[in-house]
Write a protein that holds these residues in place. Structure first.
Motif, short mmCIF file in Angstrom:
data_model
loop_
_atom_site.label_atom_id
_atom_site.label_comp_id
_atom_site.label_asym_id
_atom_site.label_seq_id
_atom_site.Cartn_x
_atom_site.Cartn_y
_atom_site.Cartn_z
N ASN A 149 23.89 -4.44 44.67
CA ASN A 149 24.42 -3.25 45.25
C ASN A 149 23.83 -2.58 46.45
N ALA A 150 22.62 -3.10 46.95
CA ALA A 150 21.89 -2.75 47.87
C ALA A 150 22.67 -3.68 49.27
N GLU A 151 22.54 -3.53 50.34
CA GLU A 151 23.23 -4.23 51.82
C GLU A 151 22.64 -5.71 51.53
N PRO A 152 23.17 -6.88 51.77
CA PRO A 152 24.56 -7.05 51.71
C PRO A 152 25.08 -6.87 50.35
N GLN A 153 26.08 -6.04 49.67
CA GLN A 153 26.54 -5.94 48.57
C GLN A 153 27.16 -7.55 48.07
N GLY A 154 27.05 -7.68 46.82
CA GLY A 154 27.59 -8.98 46.28
C GLY A 154 27.85 -8.53 44.82
N PHE A 155 27.26 -8.96 43.93
CA PHE A 155 27.10 -8.86 42.54
C PHE A 155 27.28 -7.07 42.41
N GLY A 156 28.00 -6.62 41.45
CA GLY A 156 27.72 -5.21 41.02
C GLY A 156 27.20 -4.74 39.73
N HIS A 157 27.76 -4.98 38.88
CA HIS A 157 27.23 -4.81 37.39
C HIS A 157 27.91 -5.44 36.22
N ILE A 158 27.10 -4.86 35.34
CA ILE A 158 27.64 -5.49 33.76
C ILE A 158 28.30 -4.20 33.33
N CYS A 159 28.93 -4.26 32.16
CA CYS A 159 29.30 -3.03 31.55
C CYS A 159 29.15 -3.25 29.93
N PHE A 160 28.95 -2.09 29.42
CA PHE A 160 28.96 -2.06 28.00
C PHE A 160 30.01 -1.05 27.55
N ASN A 161 30.87 -1.39 26.21
CA ASN A 161 31.71 -0.19 25.91
C ASN A 161 30.99 0.14 24.54
N VAL A 162 30.81 1.64 24.60
CA VAL A 162 29.81 2.14 23.44
C VAL A 162 31.07 3.01 22.58
N PRO A 163 30.79 3.31 21.27
CA PRO A 163 31.53 4.18 20.45
C PRO A 163 31.49 5.53 20.71
N ASN A 164 30.68 6.14 21.36
CA ASN A 164 30.55 7.36 21.86
C ASN A 164 29.53 7.54 22.84
N LEU A 165 30.22 8.01 24.15
CA LEU A 165 29.76 8.13 25.51
C LEU A 165 28.69 9.44 25.50
N GLU A 166 28.78 10.46 25.08
CA GLU A 166 28.04 11.35 24.90
C GLU A 166 26.84 11.11 24.27
N ALA A 167 26.96 10.64 23.06
CA ALA A 167 25.63 10.15 22.40
C ALA A 167 25.05 9.02 22.87
N ALA A 168 25.61 8.17 23.57
CA ALA A 168 24.93 7.15 24.25
C ALA A 168 23.98 7.70 25.53
N GLU A 169 24.76 8.76 26.40
CA GLU A 169 23.85 9.39 27.39
C GLU A 169 22.87 9.92 26.69
#
Length: 177
Positions: A111-131
């Motif tokens: 994500n720093a310059e030069p940008q390339g790969f960005g991120h991985i992602c997880f789906n969670v059942p409850n975003l507020e609880a995950a936070e």
């Protein structure tokens, strides 16, 4: 007739040659397997499916997944290796031996310059609880769910600085156009 995919210039129809192709894993290079495995197992509930060491080339691979309670994983190492490479959505952590002893060493997060790969992602059942869970575990936030233009999306950093997007799928139904 089932869903065949959205259309966009450049999208080509699949052929019989690609029947059965399946994205198996995404790989991230890690500095220290002890801290990376602790992070992904504790904070994201992933289990280590298989560790493969390559003595001659001095690196190890760690394959992780969020297993569901009813999944049966083979105990036999060879059968488990084959099973692992047949799965979807795994995370492979690659450790080049010795990097954990190099104080100033780090990998580019994409994500720093030069940008390339960005991120991985997880789906969670409850975003507020995950936070809240991330706060309890001192996880470094890039963006909280109530910040920025895209609400209900969290970005955190793992121990190597890689970005992880965290979403609750049902909160994203009206995302985009």
């Amino acid at each position: 007739m089932g869903f065949k995919g959205e259309q966009h210039p450049g999208v080509q129809p699949s052929t019989d040659n690609t029947a059965g192709f399946c994205l198996n894993h995404t790989m991230l290079r890690i500095k220290n397997p002890d801290t990376a495995l602790a992070f992904y197992s504790r904070v994201f509930g992933m289990q280590l499916l298989r560790r493969l060491d390559f003595q001659e080339m001095q690196f190890s691979l760690y394959f992780l997944a969020n297993l569901q309670g009813d999944e049966e994983v083979p105990e036999d190492k060879e059968k488990r290796t084959v099973w692992t490479f047949k799965q979807r959505g795994l995370l492979e952590l690659t450790h080049n031996w010795g990097s954990e002893h190099q104080k100033e060493f780090s990998y580019h997060d994409g994500n720093a310059e030069p940008q390339g790969f960005g991120h991985i992602c997880f789906n969670v059942p409850n975003l507020e609880a995950a936070e809240k869970w991330f706060d309890e575990n001192n996880v470094s936030f890039i963006k909280r769910s109530d910040q920025g233009k895209m609400k209900n999306v969290i970005f955190v950093r793992d121990v190597d600085g890689y970005w992880i997007e965290v979403v609750q799928a049902d909160l994203l139904a009206k995302l985009g156009d």
